[in-house]
Scaffold this active site. Structure first.
Site, short mmCIF file in Angstrom:
data_model
loop_
_atom_site.label_atom_id
_atom_site.label_comp_id
_atom_site.label_asym_id
_atom_site.label_seq_id
_atom_site.Cartn_x
_atom_site.Cartn_y
_atom_site.Cartn_z
N GLY A 153 -7.93 -1.67 4.33
CA GLY A 153 -7.43 -2.79 4.15
C GLY A 153 -5.82 -2.98 4.17
N CYS A 154 -5.40 -4.18 4.30
CA CYS A 154 -4.03 -4.44 4.42
C CYS A 154 -3.01 -3.82 3.36
CB CYS A 154 -3.91 -5.79 4.69
SG CYS A 154 -4.41 -7.03 3.38
N TYR A 155 -3.36 -4.13 2.09
CA TYR A 155 -2.33 -3.47 1.02
C TYR A 155 -2.69 -2.14 1.13
CZ TYR A 155 -2.11 -8.22 -1.43
OH TYR A 155 -1.72 -9.47 -1.81
#
Lengths: 348, 348, 348, 348
Positions: A153-155
């Protein structure tokens, strides 16, 4: 395979922002041929109709997922909502296709935890163990031979790259880590939802999901592996009034005198093509990495209260999604790791 | 020269937005070597210090203009404020260096008109006639052999490409053309001036310089050449609350029944690598061309009042400045015209 | 009625941006009591839940339209999508309620034209003639005694106020007027639609509906009445990457030497509380009127091509919608015209 | 004094954003007369020339500070850069004028600490003790009788209001508090500086001054008074790509089971007109308070790692500067505390 015939690529769910970003990157990648881009909603429509930036670069027409022989591809990217890839991946894997999933379906190792956070039972829990978490900076070798890659995921990408050197070297108290993270709105995807309107998100700022966000277990799982011990993490995501970019501000209390943390970071990432540790005193702007596959990191040693502060920025759609997926593809298929990913951040 | 040894490139005035954009493009251009980047204000400072997006791509250090032997370059770009290039170009030309000027110094053919709009006498009026106006879509052959290339302004590029097919084919009344043009704030340059602050330009919109703007005579000069007759133009520039992009909305009254204007545009630009005529009914977004060297155009035939409406968008820093300059360099030095300019518009 | 007991106000369709803006204004208006705010979708929910800016100012709970005795109100505002008010207004009018419709239902005088642009037959064509077009600057007296007020559209307000003095004084050629108009995204309403997402509209700019927009016939109808002759108008709307504000750039060719146009504008609007003609040479920013009920206008006499250029800015949600509706209510119920509308534009 | 003759008000340094915001608020305040607005740079220019939003509301002309008999005012606001007020205040105080300083000159009690952070010796250390820190929520009574009021900084207002109930009740560990705070760019003031350009701050996000920010000692001083013990604070400010608004995300580790923290906050602020505790689970948007004097707060009880998370938003120019200054003036001069401060947040 890096020279010679291009590999055949399929993209399932090509109409979201990660899908179009994959296309933007792959269209100029010298080693791939885009064989199919599927979209249930837009089947029959030329890709470049929906995304006029791709006119002349991508000739493909969106097709029905079912209509495509994705089994003939060398690699299939899933840029779909959560819960889709886990239903289709097993068949493709049996056909010998490499699957790179940009959704969350294969990121967690624990099927029960997955079910808890994503609200349905996992469709193929037996694959969770095999799936390789595609963060090259910690798992490059496994990626080279993986059948199934769970693109982070990005986070989680921004947070894990930011904390990795501290945890691997056991410099900080692990039971009260804090990740205060801010994301541009493209991270929420291309969905016709009220809270994503410009009138709702422009010129304003807010936290969201403070009580619990799906990226929390993914980050914790990664941090635990780095630290080799349990981890307590407070994770607060925020929505920025801008489109692209994630900025993680990370707080970790030092155990003892931590030594030269700057040097530690520089050494840890010296050979990483996509992690750039800034000189002491720098503050990375998210725009430095806009459109690029880079993560830029700055680290500040304790102020008064014994906290190391780490700043970590990525473009959520590139290093946080499509770019990292192509990096993983490059590793898996023997391309130079940076192929197709040389774009420099767009400033201003 | 397109293969073999890279050409030697100098950039004078590398700290503005057109300068850094030149660097972003040239850093990945396979046929050039960046020999010098000068900046009086930042001499001695590594370029990548000022522009962290260039870290690892550009090793150059800003140098004093005087300290450099720019005469040893094959080509020198001036990304300077108006009034600088005209003082330095003559010497370089004598040394056999090709000069590509991104400022306004060589754009107007009439030295008196130049003096009127730019507030000082022209320093080398004898070169104005020789200078080639670097709009490849109308002057490609001259560019291939030019010593001195006057790179067009951002507004003039968008407006001229938008009106060219109408004027060349004498379809419209030329004495009352209207160009209502909107620009992102990066078009105003990187200057510490109050009106360019985010607090002044964000979340607001306004026209400026309605009484007269320096790009007016440049545009008129170009339109007159296309039309082969005098031209009357009302030109109103506006400032958009965003960074990159120009959108020109152009109004021209038809003389008679104009025929198939869409087809006319498509034919005129069929072989142009950087002009893209959209299908009928399309409205180009400036983001389609963000970071790319493209101009996208849509044309609408008369509504009630006999006006053809043309929409023309570019990225002011690319096709409106640095990208077009590299396109001109490619033409002049025998590179493929699109070399280094393949980047796809960054969406979203 | 201006002193004494407050008037009873109902709002139908209170969840859109014009609805919440009405509430923001009326909550501090000393002469009204908000009796009902209806919303089919959010019935039962406190208004301040949906709009936390109103906490403590508005206690109302959204109610089902049917559940309310709107007939007991003195005035009912319709802040509904087009096509709703025309079905409910007749009953309310019979009950003696004054209706102020912020939608387009009663703006056009010609029922056939209405049907053509809005895609269904008009439900009560017999009321179109009676409805008073609520632009106080031209129809103040009729408004004072109206039963049914058609509140003007946002674009039509900016364009009509901008051209009024020229047309009333027959100074310009009326068959080729041009209105190049730009709007913030809140003008498109609060609807979960893809093109209104921040990722779609932020940092980008485009024209839309060049082939025809519903505000075109409304504007033409108004201009014809001012000019007393047929009018040809080219109208091109654009979407700005910001939330509030409309900027109209208007082009009109002068017939003869027009005289002192600046003075003409100043005189025309001298007694208007909400139209502010700027000094010569000014360029109004939309932010000047953000949150305020003002229209600011600047006028430039002909440049080369014989065009007068008028710049006209409003806040689309205030003077372009809710503020003008309250101005109309003030006129109708004998309040001071500026009551509740004193807010100064929010700068920066 | 609340009824009868208006008080005479002077503003020193009226051209910055806090100055124009003071004017915007005071122009509609029923109890004041603006007697003088000084500005060295713009002396002689009508205020409304520089700030067209104030046209018709403020007739004042900027004057030279020296030229004004500020001693005849009842109250003088300093909206000047740091270091000015401390030089002028003593004379005014002797003349019986109440001074409200919006700069930092009188915020710190310790003259040495002031000198350390502001880079020059304090000009009147003898007044530091007398100066009342103008945060009404904790010091209302002292403000009512103060001669010299030190209006709090924007970050300190958001952070102190957010942490106050926790510290006053000794619920949290005080030696490792974390304040991750984000501000719109107007907080940096109206200065022609490169880093504040739209091209530099738009569509990007970054932390700054991680190594130390001037608001840190001010916040710590306030927290120590609330807690009654030493405090360790890590404070990281960030710059948001928007104009108005501050969002503080605050982390504090609980000592024991903290009880009902939501209720604690609601009780603490029950009678505060400008602090609004949101219902459980809410996340305040900065836009809720745009243009308003409110602070909105949400509190989340511990997630995994024992941290209470508090979200606190204000408009940096209103509750964080000019609005709070007027609130202090209201208290000092016996007006209703909310006079002139009723504006509702501008949404959207």
């Amino acid at each position: 395979m890096a020279s010679g015939k291009p590999i055949e690529v399929g993209i399932v769910g090509g109409t979201g922002y990660t899908g179009v970003e994959l296309l933007r990157i792959l269209a100029l990648h010298p080693g791939v041929h885009i064989r199919a881009v599927t979209s249930r909603a837009d089947a029959g429509r030329p890709v470049a109709d929906l995304y006029p930036n791709l006119r002349g670069y991508v000739d493909a027409v969106f097709s029905e997922p079912a209509a495509e022989d994705l089994g003939a591809c060398d690699v299939v990217f899933f840029a779909t909502p959560n819960g889709i890839a886990m239903k289709s991946a097993p068949v493709l894997l049996e056909q010998g296709v490499v699957v790179i999933d940009l959704s969350a379906d294969f990121r967690l190792k624990d099927a029960d935890e997955w079910a808890r956070w994503y609200g349905e039972p996992h469709a193929c829990p037996e694959l969770l163990d095999e799936a390789v978490y595609g963060l090259p900076e910690i798992r490059r070798d496994s990626i080279r031979s993986a059948r199934l890659i769970a693109n982070p995921g990005c986070y989680p990408t921004a947070v894990q790259l930011g904390l990795m050197p501290l945890l691997e070297n056991r410099l900080v108290v692990t039971d009260r880590l804090i990740a205060d993270v801010k994301s541009g709105v493209s991270g929420a995807g291309r969905k016709a939802e009220m809270p994503l309107l410009m009138s709702e998100t422009g010129e304003s700022f807010k936290a969201y999901a403070v009580a619990g966000h799906r990226h929390w277990p993914e980050i914790v799982q990664g941090l635990v592996q780095m630290a080799g011990e349990p981890v307590g993490l407070t994770f607060v995501p925020h929505l920025l009034p801008m489109i692209r970019g994630i900025h993680a501000t990370l707080y970790a209390a030092v155990i003892d005198e931590p030594g030269d943390v700057q040097q530690l970071y520089e050494q840890r990432y010296r050979d990483e093509p996509f992690v750039d540790v800034l000189p002491p005193g720098s503050h990375p702007d998210t725009r430095n990495v806009r459109g690029s596959n880079r993560c830029q990191i700055a680290v500040f040693e304790p102020q008064g209260s014994g906290q190391i502060v780490v700043l970590s920025v990525i473009d959520n759609l590139v290093k946080g999604a499509a770019g990292q997926a192509v990096q993983n593809m490059n590793l898996r298929f023997g391309f130079e790791e940076t192929t197709g990913l040389q774009a420099i951040g767009l400033y201003p």
